[in-house]
Design a protein around this motif. Structure first.
Motif, PDB file in Angstrom:
ATOM      1  N   HIS A 144      20.820  69.514 -13.415  1.00 52.99           N
ATOM      2  CA  HIS A 144      21.259  69.962 -14.736  1.00 52.99           C
ATOM      3  C   HIS A 144      22.380  70.979 -14.578  1.00 52.99           C
ATOM      4  CE1 HIS A 144      17.813  67.993 -16.648  1.00 52.99           C
ATOM      5  NE2 HIS A 144      18.367  68.284 -17.802  1.00 52.99           N
ATOM      6  N   CYS A 145      23.596  70.524 -14.757  1.00 56.73           N
ATOM      7  CA  CYS A 145      24.778  71.378 -14.677  1.00 56.73           C
ATOM      8  C   CYS A 145      25.438  71.469 -16.050  1.00 56.73           C
ATOM      9  CB  CYS A 145      25.770  70.809 -13.660  1.00 56.73           C
ATOM     10  SG  CYS A 145      25.134  70.697 -11.970  1.00 56.73           S
ATOM     11  N   TYR A 146      26.444  72.308 -16.164  1.00 60.10           N
ATOM     12  CA  TYR A 146      27.204  72.386 -17.403  1.00 60.10           C
ATOM     13  C   TYR A 146      27.727  71.002 -17.754  1.00 60.10           C
ATOM     14  CZ  TYR A 146      30.768  73.862 -20.764  1.00 60.10           C
ATOM     15  OH  TYR A 146      31.531  74.024 -21.902  1.00 60.10           O
ATOM     16  N   ALA A 147      27.536  70.583 -18.998  1.00 56.34           N
ATOM     17  CA  ALA A 147      27.967  69.290 -19.538  1.00 56.34           C
ATOM     18  C   ALA A 147      27.023  68.141 -19.194  1.00 56.34           C
ATOM     19  CB  ALA A 147      29.391  68.935 -19.122  1.00 56.34           C
ATOM     20  N   SER A 148      25.931  68.399 -18.441  1.00 53.56           N
ATOM     21  CA  SER A 148      24.939  67.349 -18.213  1.00 53.56           C
ATOM     22  C   SER A 148      24.324  66.916 -19.540  1.00 53.56           C
ATOM     23  CB  SER A 148      23.827  67.850 -17.283  1.00 53.56           C
ATOM     24  OG  SER A 148      24.304  68.052 -15.978  1.00 53.56           O
ATOM     25  N   VAL A 149      23.927  65.649 -19.608  1.00 58.84           N
ATOM     26  CA  VAL A 149      23.315  65.104 -20.817  1.00 58.84           C
ATOM     27  C   VAL A 149      21.903  64.648 -20.475  1.00 58.84           C
ATOM     28  CG1 VAL A 149      23.405  63.266 -22.546  1.00 58.84           C
ATOM     29  CG2 VAL A 149      25.501  64.420 -21.830  1.00 58.84           C
ATOM     30  N   GLY A 150      20.935  65.132 -21.237  1.00 61.35           N
ATOM     31  CA  GLY A 150      19.542  64.786 -21.008  1.00 61.35           C
ATOM     32  C   GLY A 150      18.893  64.234 -22.260  1.00 61.35           C
ATOM     33  N   VAL A 151      17.665  63.761 -22.097  1.00 66.19           N
ATOM     34  CA  VAL A 151      16.908  63.118 -23.171  1.00 66.19           C
ATOM     35  C   VAL A 151      15.920  64.109 -23.776  1.00 66.19           C
ATOM     36  CG1 VAL A 151      15.250  61.288 -23.703  1.00 66.19           C
ATOM     37  CG2 VAL A 151      17.143  60.845 -22.122  1.00 66.19           C
ATOM     38  N   GLY A 152      16.035  64.350 -25.055  1.00 66.88           N
ATOM     39  CA  GLY A 152      15.052  65.183 -25.728  1.00 66.88           C
ATOM     40  C   GLY A 152      13.701  64.479 -25.742  1.00 66.88           C
ATOM     41  N   ARG A 153      12.644  65.225 -25.534  1.00 65.18           N
ATOM     42  CA  ARG A 153      11.307  64.631 -25.511  1.00 65.18           C
ATOM     43  C   ARG A 153      10.283  65.608 -26.047  1.00 65.18           C
ATOM     44  NH1 ARG A 153       7.912  66.681 -21.650  1.00 65.18           N
ATOM     45  NH2 ARG A 153       8.760  67.609 -19.746  1.00 65.18           N
ATOM     46  N   ASP A 154       9.092  65.082 -26.344  1.00 64.28           N
ATOM     47  CA  ASP A 154       7.945  65.901 -26.716  1.00 64.28           C
ATOM     48  C   ASP A 154       7.211  66.249 -25.420  1.00 64.28           C
ATOM     49  OD1 ASP A 154       6.022  67.225 -28.173  1.00 64.28           O
ATOM     50  OD2 ASP A 154       5.773  65.604 -29.640  1.00 64.28           O
ATOM     51  N   THR A 155       6.014  66.818 -25.527  1.00 65.99           N
ATOM     52  CA  THR A 155       5.260  67.168 -24.333  1.00 65.99           C
ATOM     53  C   THR A 155       4.795  65.910 -23.602  1.00 65.99           C
ATOM     54  OG1 THR A 155       3.265  67.359 -25.686  1.00 65.99           O
ATOM     55  CG2 THR A 155       4.506  69.383 -25.238  1.00 65.99           C
ATOM     56  N   ALA A 156       4.586  66.032 -22.297  1.00 65.11           N
ATOM     57  CA  ALA A 156       4.136  64.909 -21.475  1.00 65.11           C
ATOM     58  C   ALA A 156       2.802  64.376 -22.016  1.00 65.11           C
ATOM     59  CB  ALA A 156       3.986  65.366 -20.031  1.00 65.11           C
ATOM     60  N   PRO A 157       2.620  63.054 -21.946  1.00 65.75           N
ATOM     61  CA  PRO A 157       3.372  62.086 -21.135  1.00 65.75           C
ATOM     62  C   PRO A 157       4.608  61.511 -21.805  1.00 65.75           C
ATOM     63  CG  PRO A 157       1.504  60.990 -22.109  1.00 65.75           C
ATOM     64  CD  PRO A 157       1.399  62.434 -22.519  1.00 65.75           C
ATOM     65  N   ALA A 188      14.516  63.491 -18.268  1.00 66.76           N
ATOM     66  CA  ALA A 188      15.422  62.441 -17.825  1.00 66.76           C
ATOM     67  C   ALA A 188      16.862  62.891 -18.040  1.00 66.76           C
ATOM     68  CB  ALA A 188      15.149  61.149 -18.589  1.00 66.76           C
ATOM     69  N   ASN A 189      17.559  63.096 -16.938  1.00 67.16           N
ATOM     70  CA  ASN A 189      18.978  63.452 -16.951  1.00 67.16           C
ATOM     71  C   ASN A 189      19.744  62.131 -16.878  1.00 67.16           C
ATOM     72  OD1 ASN A 189      21.529  64.553 -16.505  1.00 67.16           O
ATOM     73  ND2 ASN A 189      20.764  66.130 -15.102  1.00 67.16           N
ATOM     74  N   VAL A 190      20.525  61.820 -17.910  1.00 64.05           N
ATOM     75  CA  VAL A 190      21.091  60.464 -18.029  1.00 64.05           C
ATOM     76  C   VAL A 190      22.603  60.396 -17.885  1.00 64.05           C
ATOM     77  CG1 VAL A 190      19.177  59.575 -19.417  1.00 64.05           C
ATOM     78  CG2 VAL A 190      21.145  60.680 -20.545  1.00 64.05           C
ATOM     79  N   GLY A 191      23.257  61.527 -17.713  1.00 63.11           N
ATOM     80  CA  GLY A 191      24.707  61.466 -17.584  1.00 63.11           C
ATOM     81  C   GLY A 191      25.352  62.822 -17.735  1.00 63.11           C
ATOM     82  N   ARG A 192      26.628  62.809 -18.115  1.00 62.93           N
ATOM     83  CA  ARG A 192      27.383  64.057 -18.264  1.00 62.93           C
ATOM     84  C   ARG A 192      28.553  63.824 -19.208  1.00 62.93           C
ATOM     85  NH1 ARG A 192      29.998  63.520 -12.231  1.00 62.93           N
ATOM     86  NH2 ARG A 192      31.047  61.545 -12.639  1.00 62.93           N
ATOM     87  N   VAL A 193      28.936  64.870 -19.919  1.00 64.49           N
ATOM     88  CA  VAL A 193      30.134  64.829 -20.747  1.00 64.49           C
ATOM     89  C   VAL A 193      31.338  64.936 -19.824  1.00 64.49           C
ATOM     90  CG1 VAL A 193      31.456  65.957 -22.568  1.00 64.49           C
ATOM     91  CG2 VAL A 193      28.949  65.857 -22.721  1.00 64.49           C
ATOM     92  N   ILE A 194      32.223  63.954 -19.875  1.00 63.37           N
ATOM     93  CA  ILE A 194      33.411  63.987 -19.019  1.00 63.37           C
ATOM     94  C   ILE A 194      34.666  64.331 -19.812  1.00 63.37           C
ATOM     95  CG2 ILE A 194      32.448  62.440 -17.291  1.00 63.37           C
ATOM     96  CD1 ILE A 194      34.096  60.171 -18.524  1.00 63.37           C
ATOM     97  N   ASP A 195      34.553  64.349 -21.123  1.00 61.30           N
ATOM     98  CA  ASP A 195      35.684  64.745 -21.966  1.00 61.30           C
ATOM     99  C   ASP A 195      35.124  65.224 -23.294  1.00 61.30           C
ATOM    100  OD1 ASP A 195      38.291  65.169 -22.761  1.00 61.30           O
ATOM    101  OD2 ASP A 195      38.759  63.053 -23.136  1.00 61.30           O
ATOM    102  N   GLY A 196      35.636  66.357 -23.776  1.00 59.32           N
ATOM    103  CA  GLY A 196      35.249  66.842 -25.091  1.00 59.32           C
ATOM    104  C   GLY A 196      34.051  67.764 -25.122  1.00 59.32           C
ATOM    105  N   ILE A 197      33.680  68.369 -23.998  1.00 63.05           N
ATOM    106  CA  ILE A 197      32.534  69.279 -24.040  1.00 63.05           C
ATOM    107  C   ILE A 197      32.801  70.461 -24.963  1.00 63.05           C
ATOM    108  CG2 ILE A 197      33.256  70.558 -21.986  1.00 63.05           C
ATOM    109  CD1 ILE A 197      29.631  69.808 -23.113  1.00 63.05           C
ATOM    110  N   SER A 198      34.073  70.863 -25.095  1.00 64.87           N
ATOM    111  CA  SER A 198      34.391  71.982 -25.989  1.00 64.87           C
ATOM    112  C   SER A 198      34.128  71.625 -27.445  1.00 64.87           C
ATOM    113  CB  SER A 198      35.855  72.392 -25.815  1.00 64.87           C
ATOM    114  OG  SER A 198      36.729  71.330 -26.172  1.00 64.87           O
ATOM    115  N   VAL A 199      34.138  70.337 -27.777  1.00 65.11           N
ATOM    116  CA  VAL A 199      33.825  69.903 -29.135  1.00 65.11           C
ATOM    117  C   VAL A 199      32.400  70.304 -29.508  1.00 65.11           C
ATOM    118  CG1 VAL A 199      33.477  67.851 -30.576  1.00 65.11           C
ATOM    119  CG2 VAL A 199      35.480  68.012 -29.101  1.00 65.11           C
ATOM    120  N   LEU A 200      31.525  70.410 -28.493  1.00 61.35           N
ATOM    121  CA  LEU A 200      30.147  70.838 -28.716  1.00 61.35           C
ATOM    122  C   LEU A 200      29.949  72.322 -28.429  1.00 61.35           C
ATOM    123  CD1 LEU A 200      28.348  67.821 -26.998  1.00 61.35           C
ATOM    124  CD2 LEU A 200      28.691  68.169 -29.455  1.00 61.35           C
ATOM    125  N   SER A 201      30.516  72.804 -27.334  1.00 63.90           N
ATOM    126  CA  SER A 201      30.227  74.171 -26.900  1.00 63.90           C
ATOM    127  C   SER A 201      30.872  75.231 -27.790  1.00 63.90           C
ATOM    128  CB  SER A 201      30.680  74.373 -25.454  1.00 63.90           C
ATOM    129  OG  SER A 201      32.081  74.225 -25.326  1.00 63.90           O
TER     130      SER A 201
END
Length: 313
Positions: A176-189, A213-226
């Motif tokens: 999990h680094c800056y701009a990483s994209v993960g999946v929101g979830r409830d408690t396990a399982p 679950a880490n599924v990717g990363r923002v490669i362009d436009g992270i400032s649009v969110l941050s």
């Protein structure tokens, strides 16, 4: 009396705690700085076409906000294949069209979706994906970072992605680094379907590694969110009762479905080349006219893989 005794015991345990010897802790901290290492920008400028790989448009999620902002996300099917397949199905089913970025938490994440409980899932979505929090190390070509990591036995890069891994258990995972994209979830399982996603907009929250679950990363436009106003509700959710407005999403598409003439195209630096090795060395040993003292070390999240628009874009 019982409270006094408990406090006394706590004070005694605090007084008798012995920290690790500083010398022993620092001995394996990092190697000596390399003087005269090439600046990262120089390495990138001198790189050749063979040092870069195209970002597959089938693995590129394009999120267009209603105000004209655009976010490009590279997906990582080698690490979370079921969740990534779900994300493709969500995009192709129009799941995010007309929804919002409803949470922007300072120094943490921006999150978007439309609430999985009230909307039928698009065709092809797996409702209960497996916990794709790590994968087998076998089959990955890994370049070790070369410096210690606080959250993994070893850190490095594989296939253009920052990873942590454990040679003893034979497992590897995206960090999990800056701009990483993960999946929101409830408690396990519960593992989340991929319909609710977040992007890291603050300091790397590595404590989430192996938990989501880490599924990717923002490669362009992270400032649009941050750069968005932070929500004042709990965990950064926008408080509509205070007049805070979630950020409308116009549409989200897989780049492969966008007409070729309109499709954004990117390329990422390969992580299995001498050029990338020189890039990491330069990042760990900054010099030039500004840096007075080279660090001689780097965190895997500070060795972000360079990404650029393809020529002509």
């Amino acid at each position: 009396m019982r409270l006094a005794a408990a406090l006394a015991a706590l004070m005694l345990s605090a007084c008798t705690y012995e920290a690790p010897p500083p010398a022993a802790a620092s001995a394996a901290w990092r190697p000596a700085p390399i003087q005269g290492a090439r600046e990262p920008s120089e390495v990138i400028a001198a790189s050749t076409a063979a040092d870069w790989r195209p970002v597959d448009p089938e693995n590129l999620l394009i999120v267009d906000l209603a105000d004209g902002g655009r976010v490009a996300i590279e997906l990582a099917p080698d690490f979370a294949p079921v969740h990534v397949a779900n994300i493709r199905a969500f995009a192709r089913g129009g799941w995010w069209n007309g929804t919002t970025v409803y949470r922007v938490q300072d120094n943490y994440v921006a999150q978007w979706g439309n609430g999985e409980a009230d909307t039928p899932l698009p065709q092809g979505v797996v409702r209960t994906p497996p916990a794709e929090y790590d994968r087998a190390l076998a089959g990955l070509e890994v370049r070790p970072l070369g410096f210690p990591d606080s959250y993994a036995p070893v850190a490095g890069h594989s296939g253009g992605w920052p990873i942590g891994y454990d040679p003893d258990s034979g497992r590897a995972w995206l960090t999990h680094c800056y701009a990483s994209v993960g999946v929101g979830r409830d408690t396990a399982p519960d593992t989340g379907t991929g319909g609710e996603l977040y992007a890291v907009i603050g300091h790397s929250p590595r404590h989430l590694d192996l938990n989501i679950a880490n599924v990717g990363r923002v490669i362009d436009g992270i400032s649009v969110l941050s750069a968005r106003p932070r929500g004042t509700g709990n965990l950064g959710f926008y408080d509509t009762e205070r007049g805070e407005q979630p950020i409308p999403i116009a549409r989200a598409r897989i780049a492969a479905d966008i007409p070729a003439a309109e499709r954004p195209a990117y390329e990422a630096m390969r992580t299995d080349t001498p050029a990338f090795a020189a890039y990491v060395t330069g990042r760990a040993n900054r010099g030039g006219s500004f840096f007075i003292r080279a660090a001689g070390g780097i965190d895997v999240c500070n060795a972000a893989v360079p990404v650029r628009r393809q020529a002509g874009q």
